[in-house]
Design an enzyme around this catalytic site. Structure first.
Site, PDB file in Angstrom:
ATOM      1  N   ASP A 122     -26.482  22.383 -22.222  1.00 26.02           N
ATOM      2  CA  ASP A 122     -26.512  21.892 -20.851  1.00 26.02           C
ATOM      3  C   ASP A 122     -27.108  20.485 -20.908  1.00 26.02           C
ATOM      4  OD1 ASP A 122     -26.429  21.750 -18.087  1.00 26.02           O
ATOM      5  OD2 ASP A 122     -28.319  22.829 -17.814  1.00 26.02           O
ATOM      6  N   ASP A 313     -30.925  25.507 -19.121  1.00 24.57           N
ATOM      7  CA  ASP A 313     -32.095  25.818 -18.288  1.00 24.57           C
ATOM      8  C   ASP A 313     -31.737  26.340 -16.910  1.00 24.57           C
ATOM      9  OD1 ASP A 313     -31.129  23.200 -17.335  1.00 24.57           O
ATOM     10  OD2 ASP A 313     -32.936  23.248 -16.094  1.00 24.57           O
TER      11      ASP A 313
END
Length: 372
Positions: A122, A313
């Site tokens: 990410d 996250d």
């Protein structure tokens, strides 16, 4: 594919009522806890439904006050500020279940012997810190170097909610795969030894929604322009309404305005991230689907000789963690300082630890190559 859970703070009884109603009437929600006493639906403080629009609508059926509380509480839950002591029992139990990927690095890599490691990352909150202005979410030069080195040895992809062009402008490494808009806009590398195919777009499953997204973007800009701090970001196949800089007393108003626009677009859905409301097409495509597509593009669709590692996250990364669980191969690593309900196997606290993990990967691979 089941929907991910999100962290939520303690709520008032009105919220419990609203969510219970929503869960019973919608398949979009995570199943209730099966081992609850007396078969009562229970929600831990770390669980919350995926679609805030349906939950808020359910709350609305029980009165305007419950509706407003639900919207604000869900928005607050999207970026928890609850501090968990390092030595708390909750933290200890969570770490036991999701140990540090740095602390058990050798254990992780023991599963990589004779396998092709593929790295998925990410961006916001993983490679760069979460910042108030999303246009300033720059990655550190040391992080870029770590990612560049990882890509020399392993196929590497950035999977982000950002539009692909924006995340590329932040990373600027042509040897990577980029999956923007939560995986709805995928393009292969223009250079590098792991490249398969050419520079053409590999996948845009929501291309037909582009005119609609452009139209909604303009309406959201107009609708939210007088709310101080609100920032509407056009991520091509996904629209993001950031409220990190909006005073909490105006969150309910902002959410109502967003919902008032979306009521005219039943083919779009509303979800939440870290202090951001996100509007996406209702197609069955997410970061988990993007991970599967990329593995297939690399020739590893049904391979037993591949080890995917996905680091993220955000709650949207849970779709990818779930895919890895279902495949029974690879590992998900959640980046978080606080306990969260997650399908990840391991954890890292912050981007600096992600960088160290990537550096460890490079050192490990170089050692393997030297031994041969």
């Amino acid at each position: 594919m089941t929907n991910p859970n999100a962290v939520v703070s303690d709520t008032q009884s009105a919220i419990t009522m609203a969510i219970s109603v929503a869960v019973k009437t919608s398949s979009l929600y995570s199943p209730s806890v099966t081992n609850s006493p007396n078969n009562i639906n229970l929600f831990s403080r770390n669980k919350f439904p995926k679609s805030i629009e349906t939950a808020a609508a359910a709350a609305g059926a029980h009165g305007g006050m419950a509706k407003n509380i639900a919207w604000v509480d869900i928005m607050r839950a999207s970026s928890p500020t609850r501090n968990t002591s390092e030595d708390s029992e909750e933290k200890k139990a969570w770490i036991m279940k999701h140990p540090s990927a740095l602390g058990v690095f050798e254990e992780i890599m023991s599963a990589a012997k004779m396998k092709q490691v593929v790295i998925f990352l990410d961006y916001d909150g993983t490679l760069s810190p979460i910042v108030e202005n999303p246009d300033q979410a720059y990655m550190a030069p040391e992080m870029r170097e770590a990612v560049k080195n990882v890509a020399k040895y392993f196929p590497t992809a950035i999977v982000s909610g950002r539009c692909r062009a924006k995340v590329y402008n932040f990373v600027r490494l042509s040897e990577l795969y980029y999956a923007g808009s939560h995986g709805m806009d995928i393009k292969g590398p223009s250079s590098g030894k792991h490249q398969k195919g050419n520079q053409n777009v590999l996948c845009q499953p929501a291309k037909e929604f582009l005119p609609m997204m452009a139209e909604v973007y303009k309406r959201l800009l107009e609708k939210t322009k007088d709310i101080l701090g609100a920032n509407v970001e056009n991520n091509k196949f996904c629209l993001s309404v950031h409220f990190r800089c909006v005073e909490e007393q105006y969150w309910s108003d902002l959410a109502d305005r967003v919902k008032s626009v979306l009521k005219d677009y039943p083919k779009l859905r509303l979800t939440q991230g870290r202090k951001v409301l996100e509007i996406r097409p209702t197609i069955k495509w997410d970061k988990g689907k993007a991970l599967e597509f990329l593995l297939e593009s690399l020739g590893h669709a049904n391979s037993k000789d591949v080890l995917p590692i996905y680091i993220g996250d955000d709650r949207t990364d849970e779709d990818a963690f779930k895919v890895l669980r279902k495949r029974g191969q690879g590992f998900g690593i959640l980046v978080s300082k606080i306990p969260k309900e997650t399908d990840a196997n391991y954890s890292l606290k912050e981007p600096s630890e992600v960088m160290h993990f990537l550096q460890h990967l490079v050192t490990w691979k170089r050692s393997v190559l030297r031994s041969h």
